[in-house]
Write an enzyme that holds these catalytic residues in place. Structure first.
Site, PDB file in Angstrom:
ATOM      1  N   ASP A 289     -15.634 117.221  32.387  1.00  0.00           N
ATOM      2  CA  ASP A 289     -15.788 118.673  32.537  1.00  0.00           C
ATOM      3  C   ASP A 289     -14.814 119.444  31.663  1.00  0.00           C
ATOM      4  OD1 ASP A 289     -17.776 118.360  34.417  1.00  0.00           O
ATOM      5  OD2 ASP A 289     -16.455 118.613  36.144  1.00  0.00           O
TER       6      ASP A 289
ATOM      7  N   ASP B 245      -9.306 112.495  38.278  1.00  0.00           N
ATOM      8  CA  ASP B 245     -10.471 113.139  37.670  1.00  0.00           C
ATOM      9  C   ASP B 245     -11.612 112.145  37.522  1.00  0.00           C
ATOM     10  OD1 ASP B 245      -9.805 111.475  35.564  1.00  0.00           O
ATOM     11  OD2 ASP B 245      -9.318 113.078  34.157  1.00  0.00           O
TER      12      ASP B 245
ATOM     13  N   HIS C  99     -13.204 114.219  34.445  1.00  0.00           N
ATOM     14  CA  HIS C  99     -12.647 113.873  33.144  1.00  0.00           C
ATOM     15  C   HIS C  99     -13.455 114.435  31.976  1.00  0.00           C
ATOM     16  CE1 HIS C  99      -9.777 111.507  30.830  1.00  0.00           C
ATOM     17  NE2 HIS C  99     -10.754 111.119  30.041  1.00  0.00           N
TER      18      HIS C  99
ATOM     19  N   SER D  44      -7.655 113.394  26.940  1.00  0.00           N
ATOM     20  CA  SER D  44      -7.673 111.979  27.284  1.00  0.00           C
ATOM     21  C   SER D  44      -6.747 111.147  26.376  1.00  0.00           C
ATOM     22  CB  SER D  44      -9.119 111.460  27.228  1.00  0.00           C
ATOM     23  OG  SER D  44      -9.240 110.157  27.737  1.00  0.00           O
TER      24      SER D  44
ATOM     25  N   ASP E  60     -25.338 116.882  36.499  1.00  0.00           N
ATOM     26  CA  ASP E  60     -24.586 116.206  35.439  1.00  0.00           C
ATOM     27  C   ASP E  60     -24.823 114.698  35.522  1.00  0.00           C
ATOM     28  OD1 ASP E  60     -22.744 115.168  33.644  1.00  0.00           O
ATOM     29  OD2 ASP E  60     -21.179 116.608  34.186  1.00  0.00           O
TER      30      ASP E  60
END
Length: 320
Positions: A290, A266, A288, A111, A247
């Protein structure tokens, strides 16, 4: 042609059998034993390890080490500009490179960790310590989610001040419980602005290597001459916002993904905006979070730990 296929298959089976036998005898794996140590760099809202219990890169450092890699995990401000985070990262990169005696590191950054790391290529002499940079779902051409938030959050307004104070407090909490109890300054507004398209353009003007800005979806090359130093660059990303029914982060990421119209993402970053250097893949069934094996190992069909060890082996085979 068939003869070579048979020979290649036989050699692959022999290699796999040898590896299996070595492990059964308790011999350490060298699959991910890169020449230079691997340094993992977290993204926005990140940490190294909370209370030495919850790693940002969940179970990934241990997996790399089990496969023979030397691993360093960086810690910088959870919320700040990519430039300020780079200044915090610089001495950690130098320390990791010298600690393991090879003089360089292979950075794998998630990121905001990608622009944070790339800034070091044009900051002092720190480029000499970097053998490669790998961007994992990196914000290399801006985040449209950041653009949207910057647009709806009036600059200088009471709402902006209130939100920033709350987010900064969260950053202080994260840092207080990180493995080394860092006391980094937090500035969530700077973090937001540096992740916008305009903010990332500033970063790319400062450190242009690896990012092809000729068009939004343009890709770059693997090898880059950075003021006399050869630095290899890679990237990969997922392209599915929701991947696991259990999740707890998926509903949030699914919501943020709505800002992407007719564009794969993502959930937080558009696929094309993640491109850096040699794009290994841009279609993993991952969002993003995962790709850092969060939340606590819940992810899509793609196994993130395998991506990291496979890439370490790739770096090893390139002499890195």
């Amino acid at each position: 042609m068939q003869k070579w296929i048979v020979i290649f298959t036989a050699l692959s089976l022999i290699a796999a059998s040898a590896t299996s036998m070595a492990r059964s005898r308790g011999e350490p794996s060298t699959y991910a034993a890169t020449k230079h140590p691997i340094m993992l760099v977290h993204g926005v809202a990140g940490w190294d390890s909370l209370g030495n219990i919850i790693d940002y890169f969940h179970a990934i450092p241990g997996e790399l080490e089990d496969e023979g890699a030397n691993v360093c995990v960086a810690a910088v401000s959870s919320f700040h500009s990519s430039f300020d985070r780079a200044y915090q990262l610089a001495p950690q990169v130098q320390q990791c490179a010298l600690q393991h005696g090879t003089g360089k590191v292979n950075i794998i950054a998630h990121s905001q960790g990608s622009p944070t790391s790339r800034i070091l290529l044009n900051y002092g002499n720190y480029r000499q310590y970097i053998a490669s940079i790998t961007s994992v779902n990196g914000v290399n051409k801006g985040s449209k989610v950041a653009d949207f938030i910057r647009h709806v959050l009036p600059e200088g307004s009471l709402v902006e001040v209130t939100v920033s104070e709350v987010v900064n407090a969260i950053g202080d909490f994260i840092d207080a419980f990180s493995s080394d109890g860092q006391d980094f300054e937090q500035d969530s507004i700077e973090a937001l602005e540096t992740l916008t398209t305009d903010g990332t353009n500033i970063v790319n003007n400062y450190t242009p290597w690896g990012v092809n800005t000729s068009s939004y979806c343009a890709k770059s090359s693997e090898d880059h001459n950075v003021n006399g130093y050869n630095v290899k660059m890679f990237s990969w990303t997922g392209n599915d916002p929701t991947t696991h029914v259990l999740d707890i982060s998926d509903p949030f990421i699914n919501l943020t993904s709505k800002v992407f119209i007719n564009e794969k993402s993502d959930g937080l970053v558009g696929v094309c905006a993640t491109y850096l250097g040699n794009v290994i893949a841009d279609n993993y069934h991952m969002n993003h979070l995962d790709v850092q094996n969060q939340v606590l190992g819940l992810h899509g069909w793609t196994e993130p730990k395998t991506l990291y060890t496979t890439h370490a082996n790739r770096l090893k085979n390139k002499g890195l």
